[in-house]
Design a protein around this motif. Sequence first.
Motif, PDB file in Angstrom:
ATOM      1  N   ALA A  21     -25.508   9.137  -5.780  1.00 43.33           N
ATOM      2  CA  ALA A  21     -25.080  10.142  -4.817  1.00 43.33           C
ATOM      3  C   ALA A  21     -24.523  11.375  -5.520  1.00 43.33           C
ATOM      4  O   ALA A  21     -23.910  11.283  -6.573  1.00 43.33           O
ATOM      5  CB  ALA A  21     -24.022   9.564  -3.895  1.00 43.33           C
ATOM      6  N   CYS A  22     -24.754  12.509  -4.894  1.00 39.29           N
ATOM      7  CA  CYS A  22     -24.177  13.746  -5.407  1.00 39.29           C
ATOM      8  C   CYS A  22     -23.109  14.217  -4.433  1.00 39.29           C
ATOM      9  O   CYS A  22     -22.987  13.703  -3.331  1.00 39.29           O
ATOM     10  CB  CYS A  22     -25.255  14.795  -5.620  1.00 39.29           C
TER      11      CYS A  22
ATOM     12  N   THR B 238     -24.349  15.051  -0.878  1.00 44.04           N
ATOM     13  CA  THR B 238     -24.894  13.956  -0.076  1.00 44.04           C
ATOM     14  C   THR B 238     -23.813  13.026   0.445  1.00 44.04           C
ATOM     15  O   THR B 238     -23.895  12.529   1.571  1.00 44.04           O
ATOM     16  CB  THR B 238     -25.895  13.137  -0.922  1.00 44.04           C
ATOM     17  N   THR B 239     -22.803  12.776  -0.340  1.00 44.81           N
ATOM     18  CA  THR B 239     -21.787  11.783  -0.001  1.00 44.81           C
ATOM     19  C   THR B 239     -21.149  12.017   1.363  1.00 44.81           C
ATOM     20  O   THR B 239     -21.043  11.077   2.150  1.00 44.81           O
ATOM     21  CB  THR B 239     -20.703  11.743  -1.104  1.00 44.81           C
TER      22      THR B 239
ATOM     23  N   TRP C 240     -21.235   9.171   4.402  1.00 41.61           N
ATOM     24  CA  TRP C 240     -19.944   8.617   4.806  1.00 41.61           C
ATOM     25  C   TRP C 240     -19.024   9.743   5.285  1.00 41.61           C
ATOM     26  O   TRP C 240     -18.023  10.060   4.646  1.00 41.61           O
ATOM     27  CB  TRP C 240     -19.284   7.899   3.630  1.00 41.61           C
TER      28      TRP C 240
ATOM     29  N   PHE D  31     -15.331  11.142   3.362  1.00 39.11           N
ATOM     30  CA  PHE D  31     -15.360  12.269   2.440  1.00 39.11           C
ATOM     31  C   PHE D  31     -15.258  13.603   3.160  1.00 39.11           C
ATOM     32  O   PHE D  31     -15.727  13.747   4.284  1.00 39.11           O
ATOM     33  CB  PHE D  31     -16.645  12.219   1.590  1.00 39.11           C
TER      34      PHE D  31
ATOM     35  N   PRO E  22     -15.518  14.515  -2.460  1.00 38.33           N
ATOM     36  CA  PRO E  22     -16.789  13.966  -2.921  1.00 38.33           C
ATOM     37  C   PRO E  22     -17.093  14.252  -4.386  1.00 38.33           C
ATOM     38  O   PRO E  22     -17.784  13.469  -5.042  1.00 38.33           O
ATOM     39  CB  PRO E  22     -17.826  14.606  -2.011  1.00 38.33           C
TER      40      PRO E  22
ATOM     41  N   TYR F  69     -16.373  11.482  -6.869  1.00 35.97           N
ATOM     42  CA  TYR F  69     -17.209  10.287  -6.838  1.00 35.97           C
ATOM     43  C   TYR F  69     -18.668  10.565  -7.208  1.00 35.97           C
ATOM     44  O   TYR F  69     -19.438   9.638  -7.402  1.00 35.97           O
ATOM     45  CB  TYR F  69     -17.155   9.656  -5.445  1.00 35.97           C
ATOM     46  N   ALA F  70     -19.021  11.839  -7.294  1.00 36.57           N
ATOM     47  CA  ALA F  70     -20.402  12.213  -7.608  1.00 36.57           C
ATOM     48  C   ALA F  70     -20.796  11.720  -8.990  1.00 36.57           C
ATOM     49  O   ALA F  70     -20.016  11.808  -9.943  1.00 36.57           O
ATOM     50  CB  ALA F  70     -20.565  13.727  -7.517  1.00 36.57           C
TER      51      ALA F  70
ATOM     52  N   LEU G  55     -17.913   5.025  -6.649  1.00 40.23           N
ATOM     53  CA  LEU G  55     -18.336   5.240  -5.269  1.00 40.23           C
ATOM     54  C   LEU G  55     -18.507   3.921  -4.525  1.00 40.23           C
ATOM     55  O   LEU G  55     -17.989   3.741  -3.426  1.00 40.23           O
ATOM     56  CB  LEU G  55     -19.639   6.039  -5.232  1.00 40.23           C
TER      57      LEU G  55
ATOM     58  N   VAL H 232     -16.481   2.698  -1.125  1.00 37.56           N
ATOM     59  CA  VAL H 232     -17.084   2.570   0.205  1.00 37.56           C
ATOM     60  C   VAL H 232     -17.358   1.130   0.618  1.00 37.56           C
ATOM     61  O   VAL H 232     -17.452   0.832   1.805  1.00 37.56           O
ATOM     62  CB  VAL H 232     -18.369   3.426   0.352  1.00 37.56           C
TER      63      VAL H 232
END
Length: 82
Positions: free
Chosen positions: A2-3, A6-7, A11, A15, A23, A26-27, A33, A37
């Motif tokens: 995930a970038c 997108t995150t 979700w 985020f 985000p 976590y990227a 990540l 989640v």
Amino acid sequence: MACAATTPKVWPSRFRPTGPLNPSAYAHNPQKLANEVHGRRMGNTAPGDGFAYRGRGLLQLTGKDSLAERKEWLRRTRAAWP
């Protein structure tokens, strides 16, 4: 993987802009990540369970509980296989 863009779409309650988490933190870090989640739910109780029991494989089972249920089902039905 995930970038940061997108995150929040996957979700949104977790985020920013609507959730509390950044985000970018976590990227490109799939372990962090997944632990965020998937941790503390679906039977994932120990640190690192979110990543260890992330969805993968043909069935994409996610969570320790789902994996245990499928394993038990396979054990019960295997005797009926030819």
